[in-house]
Design an enzyme around this catalytic site. Structure first.
Site, PDB file in Angstrom:
ATOM      1  CB  SER A  18      -0.899   0.001   1.238  1.00 20.95           C
ATOM      2  OG  SER A  18      -1.450   1.286   1.412  1.00 20.95           O
ATOM      3  CG  HIS A  43      -4.055  -1.482  -1.503  1.00 16.65           C
ATOM      4  ND1 HIS A  43      -5.199  -2.219  -1.706  1.00 16.65           N
ATOM      5  CD2 HIS A  43      -4.367  -0.577  -0.541  1.00 16.65           C
ATOM      6  CE1 HIS A  43      -6.158  -1.796  -0.891  1.00 16.65           C
ATOM      7  NE2 HIS A  43      -5.679  -0.790  -0.178  1.00 16.65           N
ATOM      8  CG  ASP A  45      -5.036   2.771   0.818  1.00 16.34           C
ATOM      9  OD1 ASP A  45      -5.986   1.979   0.826  1.00 16.34           O
ATOM     10  OD2 ASP A  45      -3.885   2.455   1.158  1.00 16.34           O
ATOM     11  CG  MET A  47      -8.069   7.681   2.194  1.00 18.52           C
ATOM     12  SD  MET A  47      -7.279   7.708   3.813  1.00 18.52           S
ATOM     13  CE  MET A  47      -6.442   6.110   3.800  1.00 18.52           C
ATOM     14  CG  HIS A  76      -9.203   0.545  -0.323  1.00 21.59           C
ATOM     15  ND1 HIS A  76      -8.617   0.338   0.913  1.00 21.59           N
ATOM     16  CD2 HIS A  76     -10.539   0.571  -0.075  1.00 21.59           C
ATOM     17  CE1 HIS A  76      -9.549   0.244   1.843  1.00 21.59           C
ATOM     18  NE2 HIS A  76     -10.726   0.399   1.273  1.00 21.59           N
ATOM     19  CG  MET A  78     -11.181   3.819   2.130  1.00 16.17           C
ATOM     20  SD  MET A  78      -9.599   3.703   2.991  1.00 16.17           S
ATOM     21  CE  MET A  78      -8.503   3.712   1.586  1.00 16.17           C
ATOM     22  CG  MET A 147     -11.700  -2.130   5.364  1.00 18.46           C
ATOM     23  SD  MET A 147     -10.153  -1.805   4.489  1.00 18.46           S
ATOM     24  CE  MET A 147      -9.236  -0.872   5.714  1.00 18.46           C
ATOM     25  N   GLY A 155      -0.629   2.094   9.717  1.00 19.63           N
ATOM     26  CA  GLY A 155       0.097   1.946  10.969  1.00 19.63           C
ATOM     27  C   GLY A 155      -0.746   1.585  12.174  1.00 19.63           C
ATOM     28  CG  ASP A 185      -6.243  -2.398   3.362  1.00 20.78           C
ATOM     29  OD1 ASP A 185      -5.136  -2.158   3.874  1.00 20.78           O
ATOM     30  OD2 ASP A 185      -6.875  -1.581   2.667  1.00 20.78           O
ATOM     31  N   GLY A 187      -2.932  -3.294   9.238  1.00 28.24           N
ATOM     32  CA  GLY A 187      -2.226  -3.927  10.350  1.00 28.24           C
ATOM     33  C   GLY A 187      -1.603  -5.273  10.017  1.00 28.24           C
TER      34      GLY A 187
HETATM   35  C1  DX5 Z   1      -6.094   2.301   5.452  1.00 30.12           C
HETATM   36  C2  DX5 Z   1      -5.736   1.687   4.141  1.00 30.12           C
HETATM   37  C3  DX5 Z   1      -4.664   0.680   4.144  1.00 30.12           C
HETATM   38  C4  DX5 Z   1      -3.368   1.111   4.779  1.00 30.12           C
HETATM   39  C5  DX5 Z   1      -2.812  -0.061   5.506  1.00 30.12           C
HETATM   40  O1  DX5 Z   1      -7.392   2.794   5.419  1.00 30.12           O
HETATM   41  O2  DX5 Z   1      -6.851   1.086   3.530  1.00 30.12           O
HETATM   42  O3  DX5 Z   1      -4.421   0.202   2.827  1.00 30.12           O
HETATM   43  O4  DX5 Z   1      -2.417   1.574   3.876  1.00 30.12           O
HETATM   44  O5  DX5 Z   1      -1.670   0.350   6.133  1.00 30.12           O
HETATM   45  P1  DX5 Z   1      -0.907  -0.575   7.177  1.00 30.12           P
HETATM   46  O6  DX5 Z   1      -0.459  -1.789   6.423  1.00 30.12           O
HETATM   47  O7  DX5 Z   1       0.177   0.287   7.622  1.00 30.12           O
HETATM   48  O8  DX5 Z   1      -1.888  -0.926   8.263  1.00 30.12           O
HETATM   49 ZN    ZN Z   2      -6.441   0.155   1.562  1.00 32.18          ZN
END
Ligand code: DX5
Ligand code: ZN
Length: 230
Positions: A18, A43, A45, A47, A76, A78, A147, A155, A185, A187
């Site tokens: 990501s 990936h 993201d 937002m 992805h 969001m 998720m 993080g 996706d 953690g």
């Molecule tokens: C958060 C994203 C994830 C994020 C995951 O909303 O959808 O893709 O980058 O990041 P880590 O792997 O650091 O949890």
């Molecule tokens: Zn994501």
């Protein structure tokens, strides 16, 4: 109806770094650095500060990334009202577009449109949404994204109970004899990657574990792979 080929075979697990955890000032370098690393897709993201309390990449970034890499670009989204932007993201070079169940009241239509745009269709559910929410759209999903954190930030720590939902979604895909991928996706790290795979995930998104790895992203991908293959 296609038959599922999924089995808990860890060799087939895909890693999707990501870019949220990459250096935003050096995104092109980040993607170049991943080619040949074993990462199977990128990936991305997106937002909007409304669906989630954060802003990230937009259409122009996708266009630039498309120019910089041959790796598949998995978006992805969001964002609220994702259906308004599908065509634009597809034209910018997306290979797959995932929208949230919680943001898309006409999810069936949205997923059908994504496929009609020649992109892989994905539907995502938040940790507070039950797995059953995906049951009636799995047939038109190339990807079911569970998720494992509340979306918006990288993080965070993986929420354990979400792995039960991964297993539920996987079982439903098997019950319907589909080829839909299950993606997790949030953690995902070396210490829980195997648990994600065992629960039924076949695509692991990882931001911090890849770009935050002390020895660099290539080693980050490698250590996730090694953790799955134990
Ligand atoms: C958060 C994203 C994830 C994020 C995951 O909303 O959808 O893709 O980058 O990041 P880590 O792997 O650091 O949890
Ligand atoms: Zn994501």
């Amino acid at each position: 109806m296609p038959r599922s080929t999924w089995s808990p075979c860890h060799d087939s697990i895909r890693i999707a770094p990501s870019l949220l955890a990459a250096d935003f000032g050096r995104l092109a370098d980040a993607v170049h650095g991943l080619e040949g690393s074993g990462a199977e897709r990128l990936h991305i993201d997106v937002m909007d500060g409304v669906f989630v309390p954060n802003y990230t990449f937009g259409v122009d970034t996708v266009r630039v990334l498309r120019r910089e890499t041959t790796l598949p670009l998995e978006l992805h989204l969001m964002i609220v009202e994702p259906e308004r932007h599908l065509e634009t993201f597809a034209a910018a070079g997306a290979d797959g577009i995932t929208v949230h169940y919680e943001a898309s009241p006409h999810l069936h239509r949205t997923l059908t449109t994504i496929r009609a745009l020649d992109c892989r269709s994905g539907a995502a559910i938040n940790p507070s949404t039950p797995a059953i929410a995906l049951t009636d759209v799995l047939e038109i999903c190339d990807l079911a994204l569970v998720m494992t954190i509340d979306p918006g930030f990288g993080g965070q720590k993986l929420i354990e109970h979400t792995l039960l939902k991964v297993a539920q979604v996987r079982r439903e895909i098997e019950r319907q004899s589909l080829l839909t991928e299950v993606e997790v996706d949030g953690g995902v790290e070396a210490h829980n990657a195997r648990a994600c795979a065992d629960a039924g995930a076949d695509v692991l998104v990882a931001g911090t574990a890849v770009f935050g790895h002390v020895a660099g992203p290539v080693e980050g991908v490698r250590s996730l792979r090694a953790a799955i293959d134990v």
